[in-house]
Design a protein around this motif. Structure first.
Motif, mmCIF file in Angstrom:
data_model
loop_
_atom_site.group_PDB
_atom_site.id
_atom_site.type_symbol
_atom_site.label_atom_id
_atom_site.label_comp_id
_atom_site.label_asym_id
_atom_site.label_seq_id
_atom_site.Cartn_x
_atom_site.Cartn_y
_atom_site.Cartn_z
ATOM 1 N N SER A 44 0.817 -1.218 0.000
ATOM 2 C CA SER A 44 0.000 0.000 0.000
ATOM 3 C C SER A 44 0.850 1.267 0.000
ATOM 4 C CB SER A 44 -0.942 0.007 1.204
ATOM 5 O OG SER A 44 -0.213 0.033 2.412
ATOM 6 N N ARG A 45 2.106 1.153 0.398
ATOM 7 C CA ARG A 45 2.978 2.331 0.393
ATOM 8 C C ARG A 45 3.301 2.770 -1.029
ATOM 9 N NH1 ARG A 45 9.013 2.733 3.201
ATOM 10 N NH2 ARG A 45 9.455 4.896 2.589
ATOM 11 N N TYR A 46 3.421 1.811 -1.937
ATOM 12 C CA TYR A 46 3.878 2.130 -3.285
ATOM 13 C C TYR A 46 2.816 1.927 -4.377
ATOM 14 C CZ TYR A 46 8.408 1.953 -0.970
ATOM 15 O OH TYR A 46 9.450 2.164 -0.117
ATOM 16 N N GLN A 98 -2.182 1.336 -9.518
ATOM 17 C CA GLN A 98 -1.474 2.586 -9.821
ATOM 18 C C GLN A 98 -0.209 2.705 -8.986
ATOM 19 O OE1 GLN A 98 -2.980 6.501 -8.350
ATOM 20 N NE2 GLN A 98 -3.182 7.008 -10.521
ATOM 21 N N HIS A 99 0.882 3.081 -9.650
ATOM 22 C CA HIS A 99 2.124 3.380 -8.937
ATOM 23 C C HIS A 99 1.963 4.750 -8.287
ATOM 24 C CE1 HIS A 99 6.500 4.710 -8.878
ATOM 25 N NE2 HIS A 99 6.454 3.668 -8.067
ATOM 26 N N VAL A 100 2.049 4.786 -6.963
ATOM 27 C CA VAL A 100 1.626 5.961 -6.203
ATOM 28 C C VAL A 100 2.405 7.219 -6.573
ATOM 29 C CG1 VAL A 100 1.454 6.963 -3.891
ATOM 30 C CG2 VAL A 100 0.725 4.600 -4.280
ATOM 31 N N SER A 101 3.720 7.143 -6.599
ATOM 32 C CA SER A 101 4.512 8.365 -6.739
ATOM 33 C C SER A 101 4.459 8.956 -8.146
ATOM 34 C CB SER A 101 5.964 8.113 -6.331
ATOM 35 O OG SER A 101 6.571 7.170 -7.188
ATOM 36 N N THR A 102 4.313 8.102 -9.185
ATOM 37 C CA THR A 102 4.287 8.613 -10.563
ATOM 38 C C THR A 102 2.869 8.712 -11.128
ATOM 39 O OG1 THR A 102 4.486 6.406 -11.555
ATOM 40 C CG2 THR A 102 6.548 7.584 -11.020
ATOM 41 N N ASN A 175 11.562 7.020 -16.134
ATOM 42 C CA ASN A 175 13.002 6.902 -15.967
ATOM 43 C C ASN A 175 13.274 5.777 -14.974
ATOM 44 O OD1 ASN A 175 15.712 7.258 -15.054
ATOM 45 N ND2 ASN A 175 15.641 9.392 -15.735
ATOM 46 N N PRO A 176 14.173 4.833 -15.289
ATOM 47 C CA PRO A 176 14.471 3.759 -14.343
ATOM 48 C C PRO A 176 14.822 4.266 -12.956
ATOM 49 C CG PRO A 176 15.529 3.334 -16.437
ATOM 50 C CD PRO A 176 14.934 4.720 -16.527
ATOM 51 N N GLU A 177 15.432 5.434 -12.888
ATOM 52 C CA GLU A 177 15.844 5.961 -11.592
ATOM 53 C C GLU A 177 14.654 6.445 -10.767
ATOM 54 O OE1 GLU A 177 18.811 8.884 -12.363
ATOM 55 O OE2 GLU A 177 20.233 7.442 -13.197
ATOM 56 N N THR A 178 13.460 6.470 -11.406
ATOM 57 C CA THR A 178 12.252 6.841 -10.674
ATOM 58 C C THR A 178 11.978 5.850 -9.551
ATOM 59 O OG1 THR A 178 11.285 7.839 -12.635
ATOM 60 C CG2 THR A 178 9.752 7.223 -10.892
ATOM 61 N N PHE A 179 12.336 4.577 -9.768
ATOM 62 C CA PHE A 179 11.985 3.519 -8.827
ATOM 63 C C PHE A 179 13.161 3.196 -7.912
ATOM 64 C CE2 PHE A 179 9.570 2.310 -12.798
ATOM 65 C CZ PHE A 179 8.384 2.887 -12.366
#
Length: 278
Positions: A44-46, A98-102, A175-179
């Motif tokens: 649930s965090r991500y 859904q990916h939370v941050s993006t 961007n891969p660095e997003t994760f």
């Protein structure tokens, strides 16, 4: 020594006192309880479960399906609108993660729910002869008591666990660095999360019989977390080696292992399943 140091304290303590006594059993029970909550919290965090209730959200589901089924796997013909749809979507409920941050959609699946005699499940139309266990033929049950989980699709960028294998990430503008590495370790739970999101809807609507045409390997992996699909026919060639499987409502309610039961309950809470999403 280094290996011992890296073991969780509870595991080391349990090994020290043994597991066949009251203290050992209490330690094991608490460790499982903590692990259960960690699984739900980590997911649930991500990652956020979503039920597509608007045309715009449904379009996101169809676009993921097009990317995976048409462009990547070449299982379906490409569509000019870049949306993979079929006749069953008119009486289906798409679910997404859904990916939370993006805010990017990390996967989709649908629950096909017929309500009238002429509305068939995909498994009925295309694979009915692949069901050899006749007592569980969907034709034996009322239309409002059956459903099918189908069209599971996860974009390539969310199926990668290491930065150096991030092929296709640019397709989603990511961007891969997003994760972070922590998030990447969470991504294998996406398929489980999608099935549990569909399970939340099934539990809400009290649907007794659930069908899926799935690779035996994926069915086996789902059984490990307590989603106990029962194979009801032989493996056939249907977009690759797949077999008809069935699971009942009680198994979805009571069969999950502790960690994933907590994850399911958290998904149910987040979906606010008392809302009208049909």
């Amino acid at each position: 020594m280094e290996g011992k140091a890296n073991k969780p304290i509870l595991e080391r303590l349990g090994n020290f006192v043994g597991h066949n006594n009251k203290l050992g059993k209490a330690i094991t029970g608490y460790a499982k309880y903590r692990e259960a909550n960690q699984i739900a919290t980590h997911f649930s965090r991500y990652l956020l479960p979503v039920v597509a209730t608007t045309e715009a959200m449904k379009a996101q589901s169809y676009q993921i399906r097009h990317n995976v089924y048409c462009e990547e796997l070449k299982l379906e013909a490409e569509r000019s609108n870049k949306q993979e749809t079929d006749e069953f979507d008119s009486y289906s409920i798409p679910c997404l993660i859904q990916h939370v941050s993006t805010k990017t959609m990390a996967g989709t699946v649908r629950m096909v729910r017929p309500t009238t005699p002429e509305q068939l499940l995909p498994i009925e139309k295309y694979c009915l002869n692949a069901i050899s266990h006749s007592p569980l033929l969907p034709t034996r049950f009322s239309r409002d008591n059956i459903c099918e989980i189908s069209r599971l699709a996860i974009p390539a960028q969310f199926r990668r666990r290491s930065m150096d294998k991030f092929a296709g990430a640019q397709l989603g503008g990511l961007n891969p660095e997003t994760f972070s590495q922590t998030e990447l370790r969470c991504f294998p739970f996406i398929a489980v999360g999608l099935y549990l999101t569909a399970a939340a809807l099934i539990i809400k609507h009290d649907i007794e019989h659930v069908y899926v045409m799935v690779e035996p390997r994926l069915a086996k992996n789902m059984r490990l977390v307590g989603i106990k699909f029962k194979q009801i026919g032989p493996v056939i060639d249907y977009h690759g080696p797949r077999a008809a499987h069935h699971i009942d409502l009680q198994s979805l309610k009571h069969g999950l292992s502790a960690g994933f039961a907590a994850m399911r309950d958290d998904i149910i809470t987040k979906l606010s399943v008392d809302d009208d999403d049909s």
